[in-house]
Design an enzyme around this catalytic site. Structure first.
Site, PDB file in Angstrom:
ATOM      1  N   CYS A 129       0.819  -1.231   0.000  1.00 32.55           N
ATOM      2  CA  CYS A 129       0.000   0.000   0.000  1.00 32.55           C
ATOM      3  C   CYS A 129       0.840   1.263   0.000  1.00 32.55           C
ATOM      4  CB  CYS A 129      -0.928   0.006   1.200  1.00 32.55           C
ATOM      5  SG  CYS A 129      -2.028  -1.392   1.180  1.00 32.55           S
ATOM      6  N   HIS A 279      -3.790   7.004   1.824  1.00 27.97           N
ATOM      7  CA  HIS A 279      -4.058   5.654   1.298  1.00 27.97           C
ATOM      8  C   HIS A 279      -5.472   5.248   1.697  1.00 27.97           C
ATOM      9  CE1 HIS A 279      -3.900   1.487   0.401  1.00 27.97           C
ATOM     10  NE2 HIS A 279      -3.849   1.097   1.663  1.00 27.97           N
ATOM     11  N   ASN A 309     -10.065  -0.992  -1.319  1.00 27.28           N
ATOM     12  CA  ASN A 309      -8.618  -0.789  -1.195  1.00 27.28           C
ATOM     13  C   ASN A 309      -7.932  -1.365  -2.436  1.00 27.28           C
ATOM     14  OD1 ASN A 309      -5.922  -0.774  -0.526  1.00 27.28           O
ATOM     15  ND2 ASN A 309      -6.179  -1.680   1.509  1.00 27.28           N
TER      16      ASN A 309
HETATM   17  N1  ACO Z   1     -18.499  -9.355   7.809  1.00 25.56           N
HETATM   18  C1  ACO Z   1     -19.132  -9.602   8.989  1.00 25.56           C
HETATM   19  N2  ACO Z   1     -18.459  -9.822  10.130  1.00 25.56           N
HETATM   20  C2  ACO Z   1     -17.113  -9.766  10.099  1.00 25.56           C
HETATM   21  C3  ACO Z   1     -16.412  -9.517   8.925  1.00 25.56           C
HETATM   22  C4  ACO Z   1     -17.150  -9.300   7.737  1.00 25.56           C
HETATM   23  N3  ACO Z   1     -16.571  -9.044   6.571  1.00 25.56           N
HETATM   24  N4  ACO Z   1     -15.098  -9.525   9.197  1.00 25.56           N
HETATM   25  C5  ACO Z   1     -14.968  -9.785  10.514  1.00 25.56           C
HETATM   26  N5  ACO Z   1     -16.195  -9.937  11.046  1.00 25.56           N
HETATM   27  C6  ACO Z   1     -16.542 -10.219  12.431  1.00 25.56           C
HETATM   28  C7  ACO Z   1     -15.427 -10.869  13.199  1.00 25.56           C
HETATM   29  O1  ACO Z   1     -15.413 -12.265  12.993  1.00 25.56           O
HETATM   30  C8  ACO Z   1     -15.791 -10.515  14.616  1.00 25.56           C
HETATM   31  O2  ACO Z   1     -16.802 -11.382  15.050  1.00 25.56           O
HETATM   32  P1  ACO Z   1     -16.879 -11.849  16.598  1.00 25.56           P
HETATM   33  O3  ACO Z   1     -17.030 -10.584  17.389  1.00 25.56           O
HETATM   34  O4  ACO Z   1     -18.056 -12.739  16.617  1.00 25.56           O
HETATM   35  O5  ACO Z   1     -15.570 -12.541  16.861  1.00 25.56           O
HETATM   36  C9  ACO Z   1     -16.414  -9.129  14.475  1.00 25.56           C
HETATM   37  O6  ACO Z   1     -16.780  -8.997  13.094  1.00 25.56           O
HETATM   38  C10 ACO Z   1     -15.494  -7.999  14.836  1.00 25.56           C
HETATM   39  O7  ACO Z   1     -14.258  -8.255  14.193  1.00 25.56           O
HETATM   40  P2  ACO Z   1     -13.042  -7.319  14.383  1.00 25.56           P
HETATM   41  O8  ACO Z   1     -11.871  -7.882  13.650  1.00 25.56           O
HETATM   42  O9  ACO Z   1     -12.888  -7.006  15.855  1.00 25.56           O
HETATM   43  O10 ACO Z   1     -13.576  -6.013  13.647  1.00 25.56           O
HETATM   44  P3  ACO Z   1     -12.885  -4.625  13.533  1.00 25.56           P
HETATM   45  O11 ACO Z   1     -13.768  -3.590  14.046  1.00 25.56           O
HETATM   46  O12 ACO Z   1     -11.453  -4.655  14.012  1.00 25.56           O
HETATM   47  O13 ACO Z   1     -12.823  -4.421  11.965  1.00 25.56           O
HETATM   48  C11 ACO Z   1     -11.358  -4.571  10.097  1.00 25.56           C
HETATM   49  C12 ACO Z   1     -12.121  -5.339  11.151  1.00 25.56           C
HETATM   50  C13 ACO Z   1     -12.329  -3.767   9.254  1.00 25.56           C
HETATM   51  C14 ACO Z   1     -10.613  -5.557   9.215  1.00 25.56           C
HETATM   52  C15 ACO Z   1     -10.396  -3.616  10.820  1.00 25.56           C
HETATM   53  O14 ACO Z   1      -9.636  -4.295  11.782  1.00 25.56           O
HETATM   54  C16 ACO Z   1      -9.478  -2.919   9.871  1.00 25.56           C
HETATM   55  O15 ACO Z   1      -9.890  -2.175   9.002  1.00 25.56           O
HETATM   56  N6  ACO Z   1      -8.158  -3.111  10.047  1.00 25.56           N
HETATM   57  C17 ACO Z   1      -7.222  -2.524   9.140  1.00 25.56           C
HETATM   58  C18 ACO Z   1      -7.206  -3.397   7.972  1.00 25.56           C
HETATM   59  C19 ACO Z   1      -6.596  -2.763   6.813  1.00 25.56           C
HETATM   60  O16 ACO Z   1      -6.765  -1.589   6.614  1.00 25.56           O
HETATM   61  N7  ACO Z   1      -5.893  -3.570   6.032  1.00 25.56           N
HETATM   62  C20 ACO Z   1      -5.289  -3.180   4.897  1.00 25.56           C
HETATM   63  C21 ACO Z   1      -4.452  -1.953   5.132  1.00 25.56           C
HETATM   64  S1  ACO Z   1      -2.887  -2.076   4.833  1.00 25.56           S
HETATM   65  C22 ACO Z   1      -2.865  -2.395   3.250  1.00 25.56           C
HETATM   66  O17 ACO Z   1      -3.720  -1.869   2.530  1.00 25.56           O
HETATM   67  C23 ACO Z   1      -1.817  -3.309   2.800  1.00 25.56           C
END
Ligand code: ACO
Length: 352
Positions: A129, A279, A309
């Site tokens: 990224c 980004h 993304n």
């Molecule tokens: N749909 C429905 N539920 C989901 C999904 C989905 N797509 N994904 C995860 N969940 C569930 C999880 O299983 C969890 O369930 P549980 O509570 O029963 O265990 C619940 O949702 C909460 O999951 P979290 O991981 O705690 O959710 P969070 O609020 O942290 O959001 C996310 C997850 C969106 C991935 C977040 O952590 C994030 O954006 N992180 C940064 C990721 C990122 O930006 N990556 C790429 C950037 S770097 C690059 O581009 C190389």
């Protein structure tokens, strides 16, 4: 003195739009099914990430990352009023290369018809990224030292073929889209410190490497491609793995520090800068960065809602999107901060 100037900008996304409502119904070939395949939904994706839709290449065609890069390159060349033969160096950032080697830049060069015995230099960079800002730093250094005069910088990704379309992979799968952006950089003689590329920085923290990765193979093992495609547990190696919370926190922290440092080092303020283009990984990351770095909200440009993304492509894609909408104009001063796998990050300030 020699400075780097931006001669052209272009972007490309494939036609197919996949909405959040469609995502749960995609099978492992990302074909739409009648039965729901994955437990996810529009409300979750929209609230947690800001994404509403993304673009995918068709799965019945032979489209690779270089093809998207070529389309963006052609648009940028047209914008610059140049032809491909004018380019003397290609720098391409991607985490979804056409094949393992050679790099994707040489495929772009060939598809642009500028290959052959006197073909230009081709660099692939692997900063995920952060690829576009890392590439911009490299291009700026090449131009300032007189090494090259017209550089084609590309960020391009085909993510849709390497995502896990099942509940297991939903946290990562919903985030990514396909797309490409390109910039043509050239040289100008100027003593104006506020023209062209004004500032670039790049940083990395390798201790974060295994918080976001895609193995595909492991060269330390023999056989180094060791998965059994029919074994659900083993075939995890095919898909990106992410510690989402850690990535989120590190992204906010590093983007804030990097942006503030850029302003401190250049002496610029948000009154001088027209647009902040971060980004596009998660709208919540960008909102937090804007809050902590005290960036005026009306100067923050996002496009993740429509493209997801697109990794190395997000910065040029977002600028080009808002230029088409009439918001961004030639001559505007842009500050762009990125963060990605590695961990890697960087900031660039440049006049479009
Ligand atoms: N749909 C429905 N539920 C989901 C999904 C989905 N797509 N994904 C995860 N969940 C569930 C999880 O299983 C969890 O369930 P549980 O509570 O029963 O265990 C619940 O949702 C909460 O999951 P979290 O991981 O705690 O959710 P969070 O609020 O942290 O959001 C996310 C997850 C969106 C991935 C977040 O952590 C994030 O954006 N992180 C940064 C990721 C990122 O930006 N990556 C790429 C950037 S770097 C690059 O581009 C190389």
């Amino acid at each position: 003195m020699i400075r780097t100037t931006i001669l052209g900008l272009g972007s490309y996304v494939p036609e197919r739009i996949v909405t959040n409502d469609e995502i749960p119904f995609l099978n492992d070939q990302h074909e739409r099914c009648d039965e729901q395949q994955t437990e996810t939904n529009d409300a979750w994706i929209r609230t947690r990430t800001g994404i509403e839709q993304r673009h995918y290449v068709d799965n019945d065609k032979d489209v690779r990352t270089s093809d998207l890069g070529v389309e963006a390159a052609k648009a940028a060349l047209a914008d610059a009023g140049l032809e491909a033969k004018d380019i003397d160096c290609i720098i391409l950032g991607t985490l979804s290369p056409d094949i393992h080697f050679p790099g994707t830049a040489v495929f772009v060069q060939s598809k642009l018809g500028i290959d052959g015995e006197r073909g230009c230099a081709c660099y692939d960079i692997r900063q995920q990224c952060s690829g576009f800002v890392y590439g911009l730093e490299m291009a700026d250094a090449f131009i300032r030292t007189g090494k090259y005069e017209k550089i084609l910088l590309i960020g391009a990704e085909v993510h849709s073929h390497s995502l896990d379309y099942s509940t297991r992979g939903r946290d990562v799968m919903v985030l990514f889209g396909d797309g490409a952006g390109a910039m043509i950089l050239g040289k100008e003689e100027s003593d104006d410190e506020r023209s062209g590329v004004i500032y670039t920085s790049a940083g990395a923290d390798g201790s974060g490497a295994m918080n976001l990765y895609l193995k595909v193979f492991d060269i330390g093992k023999r056989p180094y491609v060791w998965y059994d495609a029919n074994d659900r547990e083993q075939n995890e190696i095919k898909y990106p793995q992410m510690n989402g919370k850690r990535v989120f926190l590190q992204a906010v922290r590093n983007m804030v520090v990097s942006t503030n440092e850029a302003l401190a080092k250049t002496g610029l303020t948000w009154d001088d800068i027209d647009w902040f283009v971060p980004h596009q990984a998660n709208l919540r990351i960008n909102e937090a960065v804007a809050e902590y770095a005290e960036i005026p909200r009306d100067k923050c440009l996002n496009s993740i809602m429509w493209y997801g993304n697109t990794t190395a492509a997000t910065v040029p894609l977002t600028i080009d999107h808002w230029r088409r909408e009439g918001k961004v104009k030639k001559g505007d001063l842009i500050c762009s901060t990125v963060f990605g796998a590695g961990f890697t990050w960087g900031t660039a300030i440049f006049r479009l």
